[in-house]
Design a protein around this motif. Sequence first.
Motif, PDB file in Angstrom:
ATOM      1  N   UNK A 159     -36.463   3.074 -62.325  1.00  0.00           N
ATOM      2  CA  UNK A 159     -37.916   2.753 -62.451  1.00  0.00           C
ATOM      3  C   UNK A 159     -38.468   1.569 -62.231  1.00  0.00           C
ATOM      4  N   UNK A 160     -37.750   0.413 -62.389  1.00  0.00           N
ATOM      5  CA  UNK A 160     -38.229  -0.957 -62.082  1.00  0.00           C
ATOM      6  C   UNK A 160     -38.473  -0.963 -60.479  1.00  0.00           C
ATOM      7  N   UNK A 161     -37.161  -0.561 -59.898  1.00  0.00           N
ATOM      8  CA  UNK A 161     -37.354  -0.698 -58.255  1.00  0.00           C
ATOM      9  C   UNK A 161     -38.428   0.239 -57.792  1.00  0.00           C
ATOM     10  N   UNK A 162     -38.768   1.424 -58.499  1.00  0.00           N
ATOM     11  CA  UNK A 162     -39.534   2.163 -57.929  1.00  0.00           C
ATOM     12  C   UNK A 162     -41.140   1.330 -58.179  1.00  0.00           C
ATOM     13  N   UNK A 163     -41.404   0.913 -59.279  1.00  0.00           N
ATOM     14  CA  UNK A 163     -42.349   0.271 -59.451  1.00  0.00           C
ATOM     15  C   UNK A 163     -42.705  -1.282 -58.594  1.00  0.00           C
ATOM     16  N   UNK A 164     -41.443  -1.760 -58.330  1.00  0.00           N
ATOM     17  CA  UNK A 164     -41.776  -3.096 -57.585  1.00  0.00           C
ATOM     18  C   UNK A 164     -42.079  -2.720 -56.131  1.00  0.00           C
ATOM     19  N   UNK A 165     -41.320  -1.514 -55.620  1.00  0.00           N
ATOM     20  CA  UNK A 165     -41.429  -1.220 -54.105  1.00  0.00           C
ATOM     21  C   UNK A 165     -42.607  -0.517 -53.568  1.00  0.00           C
ATOM     22  N   UNK A 166     -42.977   0.322 -54.567  1.00  0.00           N
ATOM     23  CA  UNK A 166     -44.309   0.959 -54.264  1.00  0.00           C
ATOM     24  C   UNK A 166     -45.570   0.619 -55.167  1.00  0.00           C
ATOM     25  N   UNK A 167     -45.727  -0.611 -55.385  1.00  0.00           N
ATOM     26  CA  UNK A 167     -46.875  -1.299 -56.065  1.00  0.00           C
ATOM     27  C   UNK A 167     -48.210  -0.926 -55.625  1.00  0.00           C
ATOM     28  N   UNK A 168     -48.287  -0.786 -54.240  1.00  0.00           N
ATOM     29  CA  UNK A 168     -49.549  -0.699 -53.492  1.00  0.00           C
ATOM     30  C   UNK A 168     -50.092   0.896 -53.991  1.00  0.00           C
ATOM     31  N   UNK A 169     -49.036   1.652 -54.370  1.00  0.00           N
ATOM     32  CA  UNK A 169     -49.589   2.920 -54.622  1.00  0.00           C
ATOM     33  C   UNK A 169     -50.142   3.142 -55.917  1.00  0.00           C
ATOM     34  N   UNK A 170     -50.097   2.204 -56.878  1.00  0.00           N
ATOM     35  CA  UNK A 170     -50.454   2.239 -58.356  1.00  0.00           C
ATOM     36  C   UNK A 170     -51.862   1.684 -58.473  1.00  0.00           C
ATOM     37  N   UNK A 171     -52.448   2.036 -59.414  1.00  0.00           N
ATOM     38  CA  UNK A 171     -53.720   1.656 -59.772  1.00  0.00           C
ATOM     39  C   UNK A 171     -53.744   0.049 -59.809  1.00  0.00           C
ATOM     40  N   UNK A 172     -54.713  -0.732 -59.650  1.00  0.00           N
ATOM     41  CA  UNK A 172     -54.639  -2.133 -59.394  1.00  0.00           C
ATOM     42  C   UNK A 172     -54.121  -3.018 -60.976  1.00  0.00           C
ATOM     43  N   UNK A 173     -54.490  -2.360 -62.127  1.00  0.00           N
ATOM     44  CA  UNK A 173     -54.152  -2.734 -63.445  1.00  0.00           C
ATOM     45  C   UNK A 173     -52.600  -2.491 -63.633  1.00  0.00           C
ATOM     46  N   UNK A 174     -52.060  -1.641 -62.877  1.00  0.00           N
ATOM     47  CA  UNK A 174     -50.612  -1.348 -63.082  1.00  0.00           C
ATOM     48  C   UNK A 174     -49.711  -1.751 -61.741  1.00  0.00           C
ATOM     49  N   UNK A 175     -50.198  -2.553 -60.963  1.00  0.00           N
ATOM     50  CA  UNK A 175     -49.343  -2.916 -60.089  1.00  0.00           C
ATOM     51  C   UNK A 175     -48.688  -4.174 -60.319  1.00  0.00           C
ATOM     52  N   UNK A 176     -47.601  -4.433 -59.780  1.00  0.00           N
ATOM     53  CA  UNK A 176     -46.636  -5.493 -60.002  1.00  0.00           C
ATOM     54  C   UNK A 176     -47.148  -6.952 -59.667  1.00  0.00           C
ATOM     55  N   UNK A 177     -47.236  -7.854 -60.214  1.00  0.00           N
ATOM     56  CA  UNK A 177     -47.782  -9.183 -59.708  1.00  0.00           C
ATOM     57  C   UNK A 177     -46.524  -9.776 -58.697  1.00  0.00           C
ATOM     58  N   UNK A 178     -45.283  -9.348 -58.881  1.00  0.00           N
ATOM     59  CA  UNK A 178     -44.085 -10.016 -58.256  1.00  0.00           C
ATOM     60  C   UNK A 178     -44.247  -9.939 -56.657  1.00  0.00           C
ATOM     61  N   UNK A 179     -43.794 -10.850 -55.871  1.00  0.00           N
ATOM     62  CA  UNK A 179     -43.864 -10.425 -54.419  1.00  0.00           C
ATOM     63  C   UNK A 179     -42.537  -9.489 -54.246  1.00  0.00           C
ATOM     64  N   UNK A 180     -42.878  -8.680 -53.301  1.00  0.00           N
ATOM     65  CA  UNK A 180     -41.893  -7.264 -53.193  1.00  0.00           C
ATOM     66  C   UNK A 180     -40.659  -7.676 -52.927  1.00  0.00           C
ATOM     67  N   UNK A 181     -40.212  -9.032 -52.331  1.00  0.00           N
ATOM     68  CA  UNK A 181     -38.979  -9.332 -51.970  1.00  0.00           C
ATOM     69  C   UNK A 181     -38.024  -9.614 -53.311  1.00  0.00           C
ATOM     70  N   UNK A 182     -38.848  -9.622 -54.343  1.00  0.00           N
ATOM     71  CA  UNK A 182     -38.075  -9.863 -55.608  1.00  0.00           C
ATOM     72  C   UNK A 182     -37.276  -8.303 -56.063  1.00  0.00           C
ATOM     73  N   UNK A 183     -37.560  -7.441 -55.224  1.00  0.00           N
ATOM     74  CA  UNK A 183     -37.336  -5.815 -55.912  1.00  0.00           C
ATOM     75  C   UNK A 183     -35.788  -6.135 -56.204  1.00  0.00           C
ATOM     76  N   UNK A 184     -34.903  -6.640 -55.171  1.00  0.00           N
ATOM     77  CA  UNK A 184     -33.404  -6.468 -55.471  1.00  0.00           C
ATOM     78  C   UNK A 184     -32.980  -7.528 -56.531  1.00  0.00           C
ATOM     79  N   UNK A 185     -33.599  -8.634 -56.593  1.00  0.00           N
ATOM     80  CA  UNK A 185     -33.364  -9.705 -57.673  1.00  0.00           C
ATOM     81  C   UNK A 185     -33.547  -9.131 -59.049  1.00  0.00           C
ATOM     82  N   UNK A 186     -34.604  -8.571 -59.232  1.00  0.00           N
ATOM     83  CA  UNK A 186     -35.153  -8.240 -60.428  1.00  0.00           C
ATOM     84  C   UNK A 186     -34.445  -6.861 -60.755  1.00  0.00           C
TER      85      UNK A 186
END
Length: 508
Positions: A457-484
Amino acid sequence: MPNSLSLLDGLIIVVYFLLMVGVGVFFSKRNNSSAQFTTASGRIPGWALGLSFYATFLSAITFLGDPGKSFGSNWNPFVFSLSMPFAAYVSARFFVPFYREQKVVSAYSHLEERFGAWARTYAMLCFIMTQLARMGTIFYGVALMLNALTGYGMHWIILTLGCCIIVYTVMGGMEAVIWTEVVQAIIKTLGALLILGIVLSQVKFSTIVSTGWQEHKFSLGSFKPDFFQSSFWVVFLYGFFINLTNFGIDQNYIQRYHTARNIQDASRSIWLCVVYYLPVSMLFFFIGTALYVYYQQQPDLILELKQQVALEKGLDFNALQPADYGDKVLPFFIKTQIPTGFLGLLMAALLSAAMSTMSSGMNSSATVFLQDIYQRYFNPQASPEQQLRVLRTATIVMGCLGMAFGLGMIGVKSLLDAWWKMAGLFASGMLGLFLLGFLNKRVGEQAAKIAAILGLILIFWLSFRDYFPVQWQSPFDSKLTVVLGTLIIVGVGILAQSMFKVKNAKGS
């Protein structure tokens, strides 16, 4: 030959292709078992294995992506390479002995022992998707270069190159892959030095350094603990976790540990890879900066490329930024500035950069299919002849799928960015599960399932943040997907197991 390639350059490339296929034919005589096809019967010396790993790292992504990024921005992506020694230490110290002592070629069979068949299947699928993404990115990168030099369509380039790689991989097996990678590692390094020499013959080293320093082209990114943009620490963490995935859980590498003569050679090969790759990676970033200074001094020489990019992307010519055409700068420079004969040698170097990574990817993916799918679910008692037949068929299928990925990538903005995003997406889950089982022997199947679900769920949210409404988008840089993604799987798994333990204690 259309456009830039002379007859001599074309002949050099054709001879290179024939030699690579010839290597496959030579080693095909030894492939009379699945063990020989997948691990070369464990007789590869450590120095050759180190060059093989280095050749895999030094792919077309490095050839085109690194100069493209340093031309368009700065050296921030080079931090990825700086993280390699840290991941190498962990892998050589802990992971290599673990795999060698297990004496199981599949990197994922132990996940079934720890968490059940679902974990093995999940990790295997993540690996195959990672390999397809890697092959697709490299196919596209090579097609980008050859299209600029020859005028041939990118689709035809990908299909032709793919068929050649499939032939020598299917015929020669892992031994052919490793020994061709040894040759390709040398060719690629000489190609990089040749490019640098030609650039330095046209712009002074001191001018490159002074101009690059003044315009912050050598910047490694902000050293502040900022995880919302591509800072030094974001790229370092990304690089550490991706390299840990490469050396610790990627079948492409694990399989080759078993080709070494002993544990010491297998561990040494990782360090040799780091020693080879770090300076050459720096060299490619320097080439990108040098080209930036070169074309800044002679802007008329790059007008043709800028006009072409503006037309292709429908952009205002005057509003073009270096990042808009960074990936195409090195192909353009080679096309317009490299003399006849040298151009063919450089193309052979680029093709070797592509072929080494893709051939090993096809072979390791076929091994995973045989051991984690075919023998696990369909035919556990497959004869040696059946195993070899499945390996060769799976190699062909993976090659075709890789070509399909490459065709689908035509038109992406940044080669390096595209690869990094896909690598983070697919690597997070399998690394998290592996570390969860490796670090904590008490975690059971139920806790691992909960961790994997929340991690996905977290990986999906981080990887496809641009497809979510602005208020639901991840603030983290997308490269942190593998880390988080990795940390959440490990953390949740350990926490869930603790909760189960407390619950069971109360129940008793």
